[in-house]
Design a protein around this motif. Structure first.
Motif, PDB file in Angstrom:
ATOM      1  N   VAL A 240       0.792  -1.223  -0.071  1.00 46.13           N
ATOM      2  CA  VAL A 240       0.113  -0.034   0.050  1.00 46.13           C
ATOM      3  C   VAL A 240       0.903   1.222  -0.083  1.00 46.13           C
ATOM      4  O   VAL A 240       0.403   2.503  -0.617  1.00 46.13           O
ATOM      5  CB  VAL A 240      -0.971   0.122   1.290  1.00 46.13           C
ATOM      6  CG1 VAL A 240      -1.783   1.202   1.378  1.00 46.13           C
ATOM      7  CG2 VAL A 240      -1.911  -0.966   1.051  1.00 46.13           C
ATOM      8  N   ARG A 241       2.042   1.373   0.715  1.00 46.49           N
ATOM      9  CA  ARG A 241       2.848   2.556   0.698  1.00 46.49           C
ATOM     10  C   ARG A 241       4.017   2.598  -0.162  1.00 46.49           C
ATOM     11  O   ARG A 241       4.604   3.908  -0.304  1.00 46.49           O
ATOM     12  CB  ARG A 241       3.819   2.264   2.303  1.00 46.49           C
ATOM     13  CG  ARG A 241       2.604   2.610   3.333  1.00 46.49           C
ATOM     14  CD  ARG A 241       3.414   2.483   4.512  1.00 46.49           C
ATOM     15  NE  ARG A 241       2.411   2.271   5.813  1.00 46.49           N
ATOM     16  CZ  ARG A 241       2.643   2.432   7.217  1.00 46.49           C
ATOM     17  NH1 ARG A 241       4.181   2.935   7.375  1.00 46.49           N
ATOM     18  NH2 ARG A 241       1.960   2.379   8.284  1.00 46.49           N
ATOM     19  N   THR A 242       3.829   1.550  -1.302  1.00 45.72           N
ATOM     20  CA  THR A 242       4.756   1.962  -2.365  1.00 45.72           C
ATOM     21  C   THR A 242       4.182   2.428  -3.399  1.00 45.72           C
ATOM     22  O   THR A 242       3.200   1.711  -4.084  1.00 45.72           O
ATOM     23  CB  THR A 242       5.510   0.312  -2.811  1.00 45.72           C
ATOM     24  OG1 THR A 242       5.994  -0.428  -1.640  1.00 45.72           O
ATOM     25  CG2 THR A 242       6.533   0.481  -3.686  1.00 45.72           C
ATOM     26  N   PRO A 243       4.511   3.824  -3.876  1.00 47.47           N
ATOM     27  CA  PRO A 243       4.009   4.181  -5.212  1.00 47.47           C
ATOM     28  C   PRO A 243       4.009   3.524  -6.376  1.00 47.47           C
ATOM     29  O   PRO A 243       3.144   3.585  -7.122  1.00 47.47           O
ATOM     30  CB  PRO A 243       4.781   5.624  -5.241  1.00 47.47           C
ATOM     31  CG  PRO A 243       5.383   5.823  -3.852  1.00 47.47           C
ATOM     32  CD  PRO A 243       5.533   4.501  -3.249  1.00 47.47           C
ATOM     33  N   SER A 244       5.238   2.925  -6.530  1.00 47.75           N
ATOM     34  CA  SER A 244       5.239   1.978  -7.772  1.00 47.75           C
ATOM     35  C   SER A 244       4.161   0.864  -7.939  1.00 47.75           C
ATOM     36  O   SER A 244       3.816   0.592  -9.038  1.00 47.75           O
ATOM     37  CB  SER A 244       6.661   1.604  -7.948  1.00 47.75           C
ATOM     38  OG  SER A 244       7.685   2.274  -8.051  1.00 47.75           O
ATOM     39  N   VAL A 245       3.660   0.320  -6.765  1.00 48.59           N
ATOM     40  CA  VAL A 245       2.512  -0.727  -6.768  1.00 48.59           C
ATOM     41  C   VAL A 245       1.000   0.060  -7.363  1.00 48.59           C
ATOM     42  O   VAL A 245       0.783  -0.577  -8.415  1.00 48.59           O
ATOM     43  CB  VAL A 245       2.390  -1.081  -5.473  1.00 48.59           C
ATOM     44  CG1 VAL A 245       1.097  -2.225  -5.593  1.00 48.59           C
ATOM     45  CG2 VAL A 245       3.689  -2.067  -5.293  1.00 48.59           C
ATOM     46  N   TRP A 246       0.759   1.247  -6.690  1.00 49.10           N
ATOM     47  CA  TRP A 246      -0.296   2.051  -7.146  1.00 49.10           C
ATOM     48  C   TRP A 246      -0.226   2.073  -8.661  1.00 49.10           C
ATOM     49  O   TRP A 246      -1.186   2.102  -9.377  1.00 49.10           O
ATOM     50  CB  TRP A 246      -0.457   3.115  -6.319  1.00 49.10           C
ATOM     51  CG  TRP A 246      -0.770   2.922  -4.974  1.00 49.10           C
ATOM     52  CD1 TRP A 246      -0.172   2.744  -3.853  1.00 49.10           C
ATOM     53  CD2 TRP A 246      -2.362   2.620  -4.488  1.00 49.10           C
ATOM     54  NE1 TRP A 246      -0.791   2.473  -2.767  1.00 49.10           N
ATOM     55  CE2 TRP A 246      -2.089   2.103  -3.085  1.00 49.10           C
ATOM     56  CE3 TRP A 246      -3.465   2.586  -5.127  1.00 49.10           C
ATOM     57  CZ2 TRP A 246      -3.449   2.191  -2.510  1.00 49.10           C
ATOM     58  CZ3 TRP A 246      -4.617   2.105  -4.357  1.00 49.10           C
ATOM     59  CH2 TRP A 246      -4.475   2.076  -3.028  1.00 49.10           C
ATOM     60  N   TRP A 247       0.872   2.888  -9.096  1.00 47.95           N
ATOM     61  CA  TRP A 247       1.064   3.232 -10.504  1.00 47.95           C
ATOM     62  C   TRP A 247       0.939   2.128 -11.382  1.00 47.95           C
ATOM     63  O   TRP A 247       0.493   2.236 -12.410  1.00 47.95           O
ATOM     64  CB  TRP A 247       2.250   4.258 -10.811  1.00 47.95           C
ATOM     65  CG  TRP A 247       2.299   5.494  -9.884  1.00 47.95           C
ATOM     66  CD1 TRP A 247       3.223   5.845  -9.132  1.00 47.95           C
ATOM     67  CD2 TRP A 247       1.484   6.511 -10.484  1.00 47.95           C
ATOM     68  NE1 TRP A 247       2.902   7.240  -8.831  1.00 47.95           N
ATOM     69  CE2 TRP A 247       1.940   7.647  -9.808  1.00 47.95           C
ATOM     70  CE3 TRP A 247       0.322   6.715 -11.483  1.00 47.95           C
ATOM     71  CZ2 TRP A 247       1.100   9.144  -9.798  1.00 47.95           C
ATOM     72  CZ3 TRP A 247      -0.284   7.946 -11.293  1.00 47.95           C
ATOM     73  CH2 TRP A 247       0.114   8.734 -10.586  1.00 47.95           C
TER      74      TRP A 247
END
Length: 437
Positions: A240-247
């Motif tokens: 959840v806290r990793t921006p790369s995962v969201w993108w």
């Protein structure tokens, strides 16, 4: 005493593993698509309406979307050899059950429509384990600079299956009845599952045909581990806290929307908008899937070469951005141009460039967290199926309201948004570390 020269040459067992995954990928798509062909006989024979058959189609997508993450987690926890074997046998049995469902005890309780809904949902549950576990296998069996090509080879089975399923299923249906198409597909799936279980191992160091040179090539720079790996909890907070995962999830959601335009509506678009005949439309509707089959492994190879030279952040990103921008431009060009064959060529290239990015997407989940590659790729593929759930319904609505040029233009815009998302994806940085309390 000198070692034989053969000991210095890597064995090729990993490529046999990938070939088996390709075979599973093809049968996955046969079992997913064959009902769209047999529906022509099933609807009148079973007294179903087009709307009811559409709901039966959607039941598969629901099961497939809901169980992406559990399927990937099972592979991380129990190993892809067992999980894939069980999954393939599961969905193959329920594929065969599609032929029996209308006359089963379940149909007596829930009706033909209800029994087919449940069976197709359960096929989706089984197939949900396929792609995340493919990625788990690639993470275990391919070296750092072969992962993009490895996963792209396996997923290119989508293109092969898409091209083969309609003519083969139609031939079986015409000659032996629609039920036989499901029996044949189910039997083939179980056969492939048995071959996979017999040959595969979860890790290369457990396979008798992997020599020391191939094991070293697969391991890359990772240290040799003498103790077996212990299953670790999924780092959900780090995800959840990793921006790369969201993108990555957002970009793959855009990917899924565009892909399902081709999977759902391309044939009807050729016939109804571009005025191809029914037979010629069926023939040329295979063009995007042929492009997918060619461009998918090509993109995987390119992202591996670029990652090896410039690092994973640039190597994955350049392929992701470039492929999706070229897909957007090709789709816009194909939608706007009047000449039908030029439009067909450009739209097919759009599908090819879209699937050019597959290796970059899936290998990025391994780069982010090799230990949890199955679970993380399940999270990413849930996004694709969210986009895939919206696309088949929204696309014809836009086309009816504003025309097909606008409908395809929306798909192109989403491909472009997916390209922009790649600017925030940094797979080599890994997951965000959580501070200890």
């Amino acid at each position: 005493m000198s070692q034989p020269a053969a000991d210095f040459k890597p064995s090729h067992t990993r490529w046999t593993i990938l070939a088996l995954l390709l075979a599973i990928s093809i049968i996955t798509y046969i079992d997913r698509v064959n009902i769209s062909v047999t529906a022509r006989q099933m609807i009148p024979a079973l007294g179903l309406t087009n709307v009811e058959m559409g709901q039966i189609f959607s039941a598969f997508v629901l099961g497939y979307a809901l169980f992406q993450i559990p399927g990937g987690r099972l592979g991380d926890r129990w190993g892809p050899r067992t999980v894939l074997t069980v999954a393939v046998v599961w969905w193959s049995l329920f594929t065969a059950m599609t032929a029996l469902a209308p006359s089963s005890v379940l149909a007596g309780v829930m009706g033909i429509w209800g029994s087919l809904m449940i069976v197709r949902f359960l096929i989706g549950v089984g197939e949900a384990a396929a792609l995340p576990n493919f990625n788990r296998v690639v993470a275990n069996w391919c070296g750092p600079h072969e992962r993009g090509l490895g996963i792209a080879i396996t997923i290119s089975g989508i293109g092969v299956g898409s091209a083969l399923t309609p003519p083969i299923t139609a031939w079986i249906m015409v000659n032996y009845g629609w039920q036989m198409a499901f029996y044949w597909a189910g039997a083939l799936g179980i056969l492939i599952a048995l071959v996979w279980f017999w040959f595969a191992t979860d890790r290369p160091d457990a396979h008798p045909r992997v020599n020391a040179a191939e094991a070293a090539l697969i391991r890359g720079n990772e240290p040799v581990r003498s103790a077996p790996r212990v299953a670790t909890p999924v780092p959900w907070k780090a995800f959840v806290r990793t921006p790369s995962v969201w993108w990555l999830v957002l970009s793959y959601t855009c990917f899924g929307y565009v892909a399902y335009v081709y999977l759902s509506w391309f044939y009807l678009y050729l016939v109804e908008v571009r005025n191809f005949s029914v037979l010629r439309g069926a023939l040329f509707a295979a063009s995007p899937f042929i492009a997918m089959t060619v461009f998918c492994p090509l993109g995987g190879w390119v992202t591996d070469r670029l990652s090896g030279r410039f690092g994973s952040n640039k190597g994955r990103r350049w392929v992701g951005v470039g492929g999706m921008i070229l897909a957007a431009l090709s789709i816009i060009g194909g939608a706007a141009i009047d000449e039908p064959f030029t439009a067909l060529a450009l739209l097919s290239l759009g599908a090819g460039w879209l699937y050019f990015t597959i290796g970059a997407f899936w290998s990025s989940t391994v780069d982010l967290s090799k230990t949890h590659a199955g679970t993380l790729s399940g999270v990413m593929n849930t996004g694709a199926n969210l986009g895939g759930t919206i696309s088949p319904t929204l696309t014809p609505w836009i086309a009816n309201q504003f025309g097909w040029t606008i409908a395809l233009g929306v798909a192109a815009i989403l491909a472009f948004i997916g390209a922009l998302c790649w600017l925030g994806i940094r797979p080599a940085d890994g997951l965000t570390r959580l501070e200890k309390p």
